[in-house]
Scaffold this motif. Structure first.
Motif, PDB file in Angstrom:
ATOM      1  N   GLY A  52       0.725  -1.153   0.055  1.00 40.70           N
ATOM      2  CA  GLY A  52       0.146   0.001  -0.069  1.00 40.70           C
ATOM      3  C   GLY A  52       1.111   1.406  -0.067  1.00 40.70           C
ATOM      4  N   ALA A  53       1.890   1.298   0.752  1.00 42.99           N
ATOM      5  CA  ALA A  53       2.905   2.590   0.908  1.00 42.99           C
ATOM      6  C   ALA A  53       3.465   2.627  -0.409  1.00 42.99           C
ATOM      7  CB  ALA A  53       3.829   2.243   1.898  1.00 42.99           C
ATOM      8  N   ALA A  54       4.039   1.414  -1.029  1.00 44.02           N
ATOM      9  CA  ALA A  54       4.504   1.612  -2.455  1.00 44.02           C
ATOM     10  C   ALA A  54       3.718   2.322  -3.235  1.00 44.02           C
ATOM     11  CB  ALA A  54       5.244   0.294  -2.756  1.00 44.02           C
ATOM     12  N   ALA A  55       2.440   1.875  -3.197  1.00 45.87           N
ATOM     13  CA  ALA A  55       1.515   2.308  -4.372  1.00 45.87           C
ATOM     14  C   ALA A  55       1.279   3.884  -4.322  1.00 45.87           C
ATOM     15  CB  ALA A  55       0.188   1.618  -4.177  1.00 45.87           C
ATOM     16  N   ALA A  56       1.107   4.209  -3.131  1.00 45.11           N
ATOM     17  CA  ALA A  56       0.858   5.634  -2.608  1.00 45.11           C
ATOM     18  C   ALA A  56       1.910   6.750  -3.185  1.00 45.11           C
ATOM     19  CB  ALA A  56       0.580   5.609  -1.035  1.00 45.11           C
ATOM     20  N   ALA A  57       3.228   6.092  -2.913  1.00 43.92           N
ATOM     21  CA  ALA A  57       4.236   6.755  -3.516  1.00 43.92           C
ATOM     22  C   ALA A  57       4.471   6.807  -5.170  1.00 43.92           C
ATOM     23  CB  ALA A  57       5.494   6.152  -3.106  1.00 43.92           C
ATOM     24  N   LEU A  58       3.613   6.202  -5.841  1.00 42.82           N
ATOM     25  CA  LEU A  58       3.512   6.085  -7.272  1.00 42.82           C
ATOM     26  C   LEU A  58       2.698   7.131  -7.805  1.00 42.82           C
ATOM     27  CD1 LEU A  58       4.027   2.436  -7.948  1.00 42.82           C
ATOM     28  CD2 LEU A  58       5.816   4.000  -8.213  1.00 42.82           C
ATOM     29  N   PRO A  59       2.669   7.667  -9.097  1.00 46.36           N
ATOM     30  CA  PRO A  59       1.717   8.757  -9.561  1.00 46.36           C
ATOM     31  C   PRO A  59       0.483   7.762 -10.058  1.00 46.36           C
ATOM     32  CG  PRO A  59       3.610   8.139 -11.051  1.00 46.36           C
ATOM     33  CD  PRO A  59       3.887   7.454  -9.924  1.00 46.36           C
ATOM     34  N   GLY A  60      -0.673   8.500 -10.220  1.00 46.12           N
ATOM     35  CA  GLY A  60      -1.836   7.879 -10.598  1.00 46.12           C
ATOM     36  C   GLY A  60      -2.302   6.638 -10.047  1.00 46.12           C
ATOM     37  N   SER A  61      -2.672   5.908 -10.808  1.00 47.39           N
ATOM     38  CA  SER A  61      -3.172   4.487 -10.374  1.00 47.39           C
ATOM     39  C   SER A  61      -2.055   3.440 -10.410  1.00 47.39           C
ATOM     40  CB  SER A  61      -4.432   3.978 -10.804  1.00 47.39           C
ATOM     41  OG  SER A  61      -4.320   4.042 -11.974  1.00 47.39           O
ATOM     42  N   ASP A  62      -0.753   3.709 -10.590  1.00 47.53           N
ATOM     43  CA  ASP A  62       0.287   2.724 -10.912  1.00 47.53           C
ATOM     44  C   ASP A  62       0.218   1.763  -9.577  1.00 47.53           C
ATOM     45  OD1 ASP A  62       0.612   4.210 -13.282  1.00 47.53           O
ATOM     46  OD2 ASP A  62       2.714   4.769 -12.688  1.00 47.53           O
ATOM     47  N   VAL A  63       0.567   0.536 -10.165  1.00 41.86           N
ATOM     48  CA  VAL A  63       0.846  -0.366  -8.989  1.00 41.86           C
ATOM     49  C   VAL A  63       2.168  -0.743  -8.932  1.00 41.86           C
ATOM     50  CG1 VAL A  63      -1.492  -1.221  -9.261  1.00 41.86           C
ATOM     51  CG2 VAL A  63       0.324  -2.386 -10.416  1.00 41.86           C
ATOM     52  N   PRO A  64       2.828  -1.121  -7.662  1.00 45.13           N
ATOM     53  CA  PRO A  64       4.211  -1.512  -7.594  1.00 45.13           C
ATOM     54  C   PRO A  64       4.345  -2.862  -8.007  1.00 45.13           C
ATOM     55  CG  PRO A  64       2.938  -1.624  -5.331  1.00 45.13           C
ATOM     56  CD  PRO A  64       1.968  -1.091  -6.388  1.00 45.13           C
ATOM     57  N   ALA A  65       5.692  -2.946  -8.327  1.00 49.21           N
ATOM     58  CA  ALA A  65       6.164  -4.306  -8.522  1.00 49.21           C
ATOM     59  C   ALA A  65       6.729  -4.989  -7.150  1.00 49.21           C
ATOM     60  CB  ALA A  65       7.383  -4.377  -9.372  1.00 49.21           C
ATOM     61  N   LEU A  66       6.755  -6.112  -6.984  1.00 48.58           N
ATOM     62  CA  LEU A  66       7.300  -6.832  -5.678  1.00 48.58           C
ATOM     63  C   LEU A  66       8.698  -6.183  -5.202  1.00 48.58           C
ATOM     64  CD1 LEU A  66       6.290  -8.756  -3.588  1.00 48.58           C
ATOM     65  CD2 LEU A  66       7.479 -10.665  -4.759  1.00 48.58           C
ATOM     66  N   ALA A  67       9.439  -5.856  -6.189  1.00 49.23           N
ATOM     67  CA  ALA A  67      10.575  -5.166  -6.092  1.00 49.23           C
ATOM     68  C   ALA A  67      10.609  -3.725  -5.387  1.00 49.23           C
ATOM     69  CB  ALA A  67      11.627  -5.269  -7.151  1.00 49.23           C
ATOM     70  N   ASP A  68       9.424  -3.302  -5.569  1.00 54.16           N
ATOM     71  CA  ASP A  68       9.304  -1.829  -5.104  1.00 54.16           C
ATOM     72  C   ASP A  68       9.023  -1.836  -3.652  1.00 54.16           C
ATOM     73  OD1 ASP A  68       9.759  -0.710  -7.714  1.00 54.16           O
ATOM     74  OD2 ASP A  68       7.777  -0.873  -8.143  1.00 54.16           O
ATOM     75  N   THR A  69       8.589  -3.179  -3.234  1.00 53.61           N
ATOM     76  CA  THR A  69       8.265  -3.121  -1.867  1.00 53.61           C
ATOM     77  C   THR A  69       9.510  -3.754  -0.653  1.00 53.61           C
ATOM     78  OG1 THR A  69       7.263  -5.244  -1.733  1.00 53.61           O
ATOM     79  CG2 THR A  69       5.967  -3.497  -2.600  1.00 53.61           C
ATOM     80  N   ASP A  70       9.049  -3.244   0.566  1.00 52.01           N
ATOM     81  CA  ASP A  70      10.171  -3.665   1.482  1.00 52.01           C
ATOM     82  C   ASP A  70       9.455  -4.141   2.909  1.00 52.01           C
ATOM     83  OD1 ASP A  70      12.276  -4.247   3.108  1.00 52.01           O
ATOM     84  OD2 ASP A  70      13.011  -2.272   3.334  1.00 52.01           O
TER      85      ASP A  70
END
Length: 348
Positions: free
Chosen positions: A298-316
């Protein structure tokens, strides 16, 4: 495999602004983008980004721009023809992450559309591990639609499968909870935010729930129940915005604090949280680790623009601190409220 059903999908147009929204003024955008959207669609996008197999079930024509865009992202789509275009939603994002949304109601669906959507979902879910039912209902669908979907899917699959996760609100969610409470069946997971949990249970105000993880857990326990008297839900994942999230399962509760981020857009952050939970659950992780992955996603998604979704590598997820909460009930501090069964039957 995880099936998602989005009864009211959308093509989301997000406009990033350089400052705050000023009514009546001419606003100049920094950027704009379009993405296929809707809660279940966003979950499928996040699952696919993590390498999980998923099928997005939704109403719409094969050539609709939203469905074309979704397939272009490599998402398997099972669309049910309605002869009508998918709705378009507009989102305005400000530099501090404040998000303003204008959502169209969606096309008017007929009883035949509803029946074919139920049948398509049940057919797709026959070999699925999970079915995710998410979002609002478009005009024309009755509040019991989601209950019809779940029962049809489980009738086809048998053996209590597939597992069911729900991310909805208002009358459709209340009707689904009431139906399962009356039958003695159980949903496997629901993912409300603080306001939605308040609306569903009537146990406390939404802002109070969001501000107090222990209170959020005790309210969620009303839905989970106890081993001796189980409720209509096995697990509740309560997203608390920038505070983090709470998970209540099998008499235990955990709180995970959200990491500090620079929020760009909160659109789809809750959907990514649900996807994170399912990714961890599919990997066989324990509840606390599932919650950590949900909050990280959820945090990784909020840091992205628009409605982009994070890849697993974007999360910690390893950086997320998870604490166990007391399982003792806080209901004595909630005041004299209507019982959950009465609330669910009557609707919010």
């Amino acid at each position: 495999m995880i099936i998602t059903l989005t009864a009211n999908p959308s093509l989301d147009h997000t406009v990033e602004l350089p400052g705050v929204v000023e009514r009546g003024e001419v606003l100049r955008a920094l950027s704009s983008r379009e993405q296929p959207g809707g809660k279940g669609v966003n979950v499928s996008r996040a699952l696919a980004a993590a390498g999980l197999r998923t099928i997005a079930v939704l109403p719409g024509e094969p050539g609709d721009p939203m469905i074309v865009a979704l397939r272009a992202q490599g998402i398997d789509v099972l669309s049910v023809s309605t002869g009508q275009p998918v709705r378009r939603n507009i989102t305005l994002t400000e530099p501090d992450g404040t998000t303003t949304k204008i959502n169209e109601p969606g096309p008017l669906l007929t009883d035949d559309d509803a029946s074919r959507l139920v049948e398509a979902t049940a057919r797709a879910a026959a070999s699925a591990d999970w079915i995710v039912i998410a979002g609002s209902l478009p005009p024309g669908l009755s509040p019991d639609f989601y209950a019809r979907v779940v029962r049809a899917a489980r009738a086809v699959a048998g053996g209590g499968r597939p597992l069911v996760a729900v991310d909805s609100s208002g009358e459709p969610l209340a009707a689904l909870i009431a139906a399962f409470a009356a039958s003695g069946e159980r949903l496997d997971l629901i993912k409300p935010n603080g306001a939605e949990l308040s609306e569903l249970t009537g146990a406390a105000a939404g802002d109070a729930i969001e501000a107090d993880p222990a209170l959020a857990a005790s309210v969620a326990e009303r839905l989970v129940g106890t081993h001796a008297s189980p409720g209509p839900v096995v697990g509740v994942l309560v997203t608390l915005g920038s505070r983090g999230a709470v998970l209540v399962e099998s008499g235990d509760a955990w709180f995970a604090r959200a990491p500090k981020i620079v929020a760009r857009s909160t659109v789809g952050a809750g959907d990514s949280s649900l996807a994170g939970y399912l990714i961890a659950r599919t990997a066989g992780l324990e509840p606390a680790a599932r919650l950590a992955q949900a909050v990280a996603h959820g945090a990784a998604a909020a840091a992205l623009p628009g409605s982009d979704v994070p890849a697993l590598a974007d999360t910690d997820a390893a950086a997320i601190d998870v604490v166990r909460l007391p399982s003792t009930s806080h209901l004595d501090r909630l005041g004299d409220r209507a019982p959950l069964g009465d609330r669910a039957t009557a609707g919010p």
